[in-house]
Scaffold this motif. Sequence first.
Motif, PDB file in Angstrom:
ATOM      1  N   ASN A 192      -9.668  10.721   0.329  1.00  0.00           N
ATOM      2  CA  ASN A 192      -9.961   9.429   0.941  1.00  0.00           C
ATOM      3  C   ASN A 192     -11.005   8.597   0.219  1.00  0.00           C
ATOM      4  N   ALA A 193     -11.515   9.073  -0.928  1.00  0.00           N
ATOM      5  CA  ALA A 193     -12.420   8.250  -1.727  1.00  0.00           C
ATOM      6  C   ALA A 193     -11.712   7.628  -2.924  1.00  0.00           C
ATOM      7  N   ASP A 194     -10.413   7.875  -3.053  1.00  0.00           N
ATOM      8  CA  ASP A 194      -9.648   7.399  -4.210  1.00  0.00           C
ATOM      9  C   ASP A 194      -9.120   5.996  -3.914  1.00  0.00           C
ATOM     10  N   LEU A 195      -9.967   4.986  -4.141  1.00  0.00           N
ATOM     11  CA  LEU A 195      -9.642   3.619  -3.731  1.00  0.00           C
ATOM     12  C   LEU A 195     -10.387   2.616  -4.600  1.00  0.00           C
ATOM     13  N   ALA A 196      -9.677   1.567  -5.023  1.00  0.00           N
ATOM     14  CA  ALA A 196     -10.283   0.421  -5.697  1.00  0.00           C
ATOM     15  C   ALA A 196      -9.849  -0.843  -4.960  1.00  0.00           C
ATOM     16  N   ILE A 197     -10.778  -1.811  -4.835  1.00  0.00           N
ATOM     17  CA  ILE A 197     -10.553  -3.006  -4.022  1.00  0.00           C
ATOM     18  C   ILE A 197     -10.888  -4.250  -4.831  1.00  0.00           C
ATOM     19  N   PHE A 198     -10.011  -5.260  -4.746  1.00  0.00           N
ATOM     20  CA  PHE A 198     -10.210  -6.536  -5.428  1.00  0.00           C
ATOM     21  C   PHE A 198      -9.978  -7.673  -4.435  1.00  0.00           C
ATOM     22  N   PRO A 199     -10.889  -8.653  -4.336  1.00  0.00           N
ATOM     23  CA  PRO A 199     -10.656  -9.808  -3.458  1.00  0.00           C
ATOM     24  C   PRO A 199      -9.633 -10.756  -4.079  1.00  0.00           C
ATOM     25  N   VAL A 200      -8.634 -11.137  -3.300  1.00  0.00           N
ATOM     26  CA  VAL A 200      -7.578 -12.028  -3.793  1.00  0.00           C
ATOM     27  C   VAL A 200      -8.073 -13.472  -3.739  1.00  0.00           C
ATOM     28  N   GLN A 201      -7.846 -14.210  -4.815  1.00  0.00           N
ATOM     29  CA  GLN A 201      -8.355 -15.570  -4.923  1.00  0.00           C
ATOM     30  C   GLN A 201      -7.380 -16.594  -4.344  1.00  0.00           C
ATOM     31  N   SER A 202      -7.903 -17.791  -4.125  1.00  0.00           N
ATOM     32  CA  SER A 202      -7.178 -18.813  -3.366  1.00  0.00           C
ATOM     33  C   SER A 202      -5.922 -19.310  -4.064  1.00  0.00           C
ATOM     34  N   GLU A 203      -5.853 -19.231  -5.402  1.00  0.00           N
ATOM     35  CA  GLU A 203      -4.668 -19.732  -6.100  1.00  0.00           C
ATOM     36  C   GLU A 203      -3.472 -18.793  -5.989  1.00  0.00           C
ATOM     37  N   SER A 204      -3.643 -17.647  -5.364  1.00  0.00           N
ATOM     38  CA  SER A 204      -2.561 -16.681  -5.211  1.00  0.00           C
ATOM     39  C   SER A 204      -1.585 -17.104  -4.116  1.00  0.00           C
ATOM     40  N   GLN A 205      -0.351 -16.625  -4.244  1.00  0.00           N
ATOM     41  CA  GLN A 205       0.657 -16.741  -3.192  1.00  0.00           C
ATOM     42  C   GLN A 205       1.165 -15.337  -2.909  1.00  0.00           C
ATOM     43  N   VAL A 206       0.915 -14.846  -1.699  1.00  0.00           N
ATOM     44  CA  VAL A 206       1.114 -13.423  -1.452  1.00  0.00           C
ATOM     45  C   VAL A 206       1.789 -13.168  -0.115  1.00  0.00           C
ATOM     46  N   HIS A 207       2.387 -11.995  -0.022  1.00  0.00           N
ATOM     47  CA  HIS A 207       2.683 -11.356   1.253  1.00  0.00           C
ATOM     48  C   HIS A 207       1.569 -10.339   1.471  1.00  0.00           C
ATOM     49  N   ALA A 208       1.005 -10.298   2.667  1.00  0.00           N
ATOM     50  CA  ALA A 208      -0.134  -9.430   2.951  1.00  0.00           C
ATOM     51  C   ALA A 208       0.149  -8.593   4.192  1.00  0.00           C
ATOM     52  N   MET A 209       0.007  -7.280   4.061  1.00  0.00           N
ATOM     53  CA  MET A 209       0.293  -6.354   5.156  1.00  0.00           C
ATOM     54  C   MET A 209      -0.981  -6.006   5.918  1.00  0.00           C
ATOM     55  N   PRO A 210      -0.850  -5.604   7.179  1.00  0.00           N
ATOM     56  CA  PRO A 210      -2.007  -5.089   7.920  1.00  0.00           C
ATOM     57  C   PRO A 210      -2.211  -3.605   7.634  1.00  0.00           C
ATOM     58  N   LEU A 211      -3.476  -3.173   7.676  1.00  0.00           N
ATOM     59  CA  LEU A 211      -3.796  -1.752   7.603  1.00  0.00           C
ATOM     60  C   LEU A 211      -3.742  -1.156   9.005  1.00  0.00           C
ATOM     61  N   ALA A 212      -3.059  -0.027   9.153  1.00  0.00           N
ATOM     62  CA  ALA A 212      -3.014   0.657  10.446  1.00  0.00           C
ATOM     63  C   ALA A 212      -4.423   1.089  10.842  1.00  0.00           C
ATOM     64  N   ILE A 251       2.234   3.208   1.620  1.00  0.00           N
ATOM     65  CA  ILE A 251       3.073   3.990   2.524  1.00  0.00           C
ATOM     66  C   ILE A 251       3.022   3.269   3.870  1.00  0.00           C
ATOM     67  N   VAL A 252       4.172   2.826   4.370  1.00  0.00           N
ATOM     68  CA  VAL A 252       4.195   1.998   5.578  1.00  0.00           C
ATOM     69  C   VAL A 252       4.958   2.699   6.693  1.00  0.00           C
ATOM     70  N   ASP A 253       4.666   2.269   7.935  1.00  0.00           N
ATOM     71  CA  ASP A 253       5.392   2.794   9.085  1.00  0.00           C
ATOM     72  C   ASP A 253       6.509   1.835   9.477  1.00  0.00           C
ATOM     73  N   ALA A 254       7.167   2.126  10.589  1.00  0.00           N
ATOM     74  CA  ALA A 254       8.306   1.315  11.023  1.00  0.00           C
ATOM     75  C   ALA A 254       7.897  -0.100  11.406  1.00  0.00           C
ATOM     76  N   LYS A 255       6.615  -0.324  11.702  1.00  0.00           N
ATOM     77  CA  LYS A 255       6.123  -1.655  12.052  1.00  0.00           C
ATOM     78  C   LYS A 255       5.708  -2.470  10.830  1.00  0.00           C
ATOM     79  N   GLY A 256       5.765  -1.866   9.642  1.00  0.00           N
ATOM     80  CA  GLY A 256       5.332  -2.561   8.444  1.00  0.00           C
ATOM     81  C   GLY A 256       3.842  -2.484   8.201  1.00  0.00           C
ATOM     82  N   GLN A 257       3.140  -1.627   8.951  1.00  0.00           N
ATOM     83  CA  GLN A 257       1.716  -1.416   8.724  1.00  0.00           C
ATOM     84  C   GLN A 257       1.513  -0.379   7.622  1.00  0.00           C
TER      85      GLN A 257
END
Length: 272
Positions: free
Chosen positions: A158-178, A232-238
């Motif tokens: 659970n420490a294997d993670l890298a995070i980047f803030p997405v900038q305003s010029e992006s066009q994205v689909h964004a999922m929720p975290l469960a 890895i997502v569930d049936a709700k797309g989370q």
Amino acid sequence: MTRFRFSAFVLVILSASLGGCSFLNQTSAGNNSRANLESFCEEAINNSESTNRPQPEAPTILGTSPEQAWVRPSFKGPDGRFGAGTAFVVSQDNAVFLLTAHHLFGPAGGLDREYRWSEMPNLVSGASGENPLGKVSVITGKALPVKGARGMQGTQLNADLAIFPVQSESQVHAMPLAQTLPQVGDDVWLVGEVIGSSEYRHKAVVNEVSKEGIYYRFDNKIELRATSGAPIVDAKGQVVAMNLGGGEYQGAIMGIGNPAPVMNCHLQAAWH
């Protein structure tokens, strides 16, 4: 359903390059799908070295489709750009982030060594990526310092993670975290590009759950190289986990992932 015992399994740490894999013996993380994450989150936030950050202008969010929320990322380093693994976009607290696996910033991603979490903002000044299914483009700022982030060690994923803030010029689909851990027996799907397949969604069943890691068995034999960092997502797309590795065990393909509720704790700590 046959229960998975990880002590008998040899884990493949997925390389970002299509040809390379390394191997690490692992032991079972146990089964505790009701693990209490409150103390973990509180500790992560209290120990964070980040400061209050101004909220950037939000990018254009086109939807929440998992199939269009993943990208093949390219990272901007001091010696130029390099590509590694898979990444995906999530929205959290009115901000949008690109998540991937920390171990890609090391030999698994073609670098000379694994970089510490404190080195990440200077190592990676930004990331970008596109999704093959739509008009999705991701542009990020520099990597956030995720205190304690590192590649997989033993059964602690659970420490294997890298995070980047997405900038305003992006066009994205964004999922929720469960916000909660999945249950043993739940159906989940790895979403992303798999070598040798034209499909972007691959079904699995959860076999073991704890806040240290989630383990799942795929319905079909698939090639998992270059899927480190895939959602890895569930049936709700989370998003319930981030795929970190996998391999064959007793004729089936097994995968391991970083649990979404724990990633959410790290995200809160890195961005608060």
